[in-house]
Design an enzyme around this catalytic site. Sequence first.
Site, PDB file in Angstrom:
ATOM      1  N   SER A  60     -41.322  46.615  57.040  1.00  0.00           N
ATOM      2  CA  SER A  60     -39.872  46.475  57.538  1.00  0.00           C
ATOM      3  C   SER A  60     -40.435  44.837  58.150  1.00  0.00           C
ATOM      4  CB  SER A  60     -38.836  46.895  58.005  1.00  0.00           C
ATOM      5  OG  SER A  60     -38.989  48.195  57.431  1.00  0.00           O
TER       6      SER A  60
HETATM    7  N1  SAH Z   1     -40.169  51.534  58.166  1.00  0.00           N
HETATM    8  C1  SAH Z   1     -41.029  51.148  56.934  1.00  0.00           C
HETATM    9  C2  SAH Z   1     -40.440  50.526  55.576  1.00  0.00           C
HETATM   10  C3  SAH Z   1     -40.723  50.962  54.517  1.00  0.00           C
HETATM   11  S1  SAH Z   1     -39.854  50.894  53.164  1.00  0.00           S
HETATM   12  C4  SAH Z   1     -43.092  50.017  56.999  1.00  0.00           C
HETATM   13  O1  SAH Z   1     -41.711  49.421  58.117  1.00  0.00           O
HETATM   14  O2  SAH Z   1     -43.836  50.792  56.754  1.00  0.00           O
HETATM   15  C5  SAH Z   1     -39.069  52.301  52.792  1.00  0.00           C
HETATM   16  C6  SAH Z   1     -40.110  53.683  52.707  1.00  0.00           C
HETATM   17  O3  SAH Z   1     -38.796  54.671  51.865  1.00  0.00           O
HETATM   18  C7  SAH Z   1     -41.251  53.915  51.794  1.00  0.00           C
HETATM   19  O4  SAH Z   1     -42.513  53.489  51.231  1.00  0.00           O
HETATM   20  C8  SAH Z   1     -40.444  54.631  50.279  1.00  0.00           C
HETATM   21  O5  SAH Z   1     -41.431  54.741  49.925  1.00  0.00           O
HETATM   22  C9  SAH Z   1     -39.764  55.073  51.352  1.00  0.00           C
HETATM   23  N2  SAH Z   1     -38.552  55.828  50.560  1.00  0.00           N
HETATM   24  C10 SAH Z   1     -37.257  55.830  49.671  1.00  0.00           C
HETATM   25  N3  SAH Z   1     -36.912  57.436  49.639  1.00  0.00           N
HETATM   26  C11 SAH Z   1     -37.414  57.876  50.434  1.00  0.00           C
HETATM   27  C12 SAH Z   1     -36.601  59.230  50.509  1.00  0.00           C
HETATM   28  N4  SAH Z   1     -36.168  60.047  49.792  1.00  0.00           N
HETATM   29  N5  SAH Z   1     -37.768  60.152  51.727  1.00  0.00           N
HETATM   30  C13 SAH Z   1     -38.462  59.644  52.447  1.00  0.00           C
HETATM   31  N6  SAH Z   1     -39.215  58.024  52.116  1.00  0.00           N
HETATM   32  C14 SAH Z   1     -38.417  57.264  51.233  1.00  0.00           C
END
Ligand code: SAH
Length: 211
Positions: A60
């Site tokens: 993010s």
């Molecule tokens: N805060 C993280 C954001 C990653 S993007 C960072 O800065 O790296 C969002 C993440 O949510 C992805 O890695 C995706 O795999 C995860 N995601 C999507 N649906 C999900 C779910 N149902 N449960 C857990 N993680 C999920």
Amino acid sequence: MTSQRARNRLVEQLRRMGIETEAVLEVIRTTPRHLFVDEALASRAYENTALPIGFGQTISQPYIVAAMTAALYTTGPLERVLEVGAGCGYQSAVLAQLAKRVFSIERIEALANKLRQRLMDLRISNVRVRHGDGYQGWPAHAPFDAILVAAAPVSVPPALLEQLAVGGRLIIPVGRAGHQQMCLYTRSEDGIEETVLERVSFVPLLEGLGQ
Ligand code: SAH
């Protein structure tokens, strides 16, 4: 560009964008974001942008990390925080420095494993990482005084509202691609209050497990 100067510049930019919580800005200043992205992208780690982390996912934007964290961190250090969509673990590391215990869920196994290793390397020991579906929350460790969701469902998962402690806050992007808004839910003795915040753009929150 992974220097302290680059980090200070990012913090000044976040301040200009309206982030006022000093504790949050200080954690952003000291957390090495360049260690959470591929080496090839490290030189861009202190730009205020989202970057790819593989598997079609992104780390993010720092402004979003700061704004979501500040929305939860209103009365000082947090006790128990649930993070859904931990990705590369940068947000987890930020929360770990502002909370006693963090419970982080990631649905892509390879990302969950990588993030566990990374937090260990950084000697962050108050984060429990689980490969799982955050749509269901983590009932065994509920209730939480803060829940942060970093992927957008079309509507708020009921399990997350149920796992919020009285006085607790849930920050979550909600809506279909192109129509998402950041929402803050606060639980009181009387029920749950919703506040709609700014427009945002997140990857979707998917139900079930990834590979
Ligand atoms: N805060 C993280 C954001 C990653 S993007 C960072 O800065 O790296 C969002 C993440 O949510 C992805 O890695 C995706 O795999 C995860 N995601 C999507 N649906 C999900 C779910 N149902 N449960 C857990 N993680 C999920």
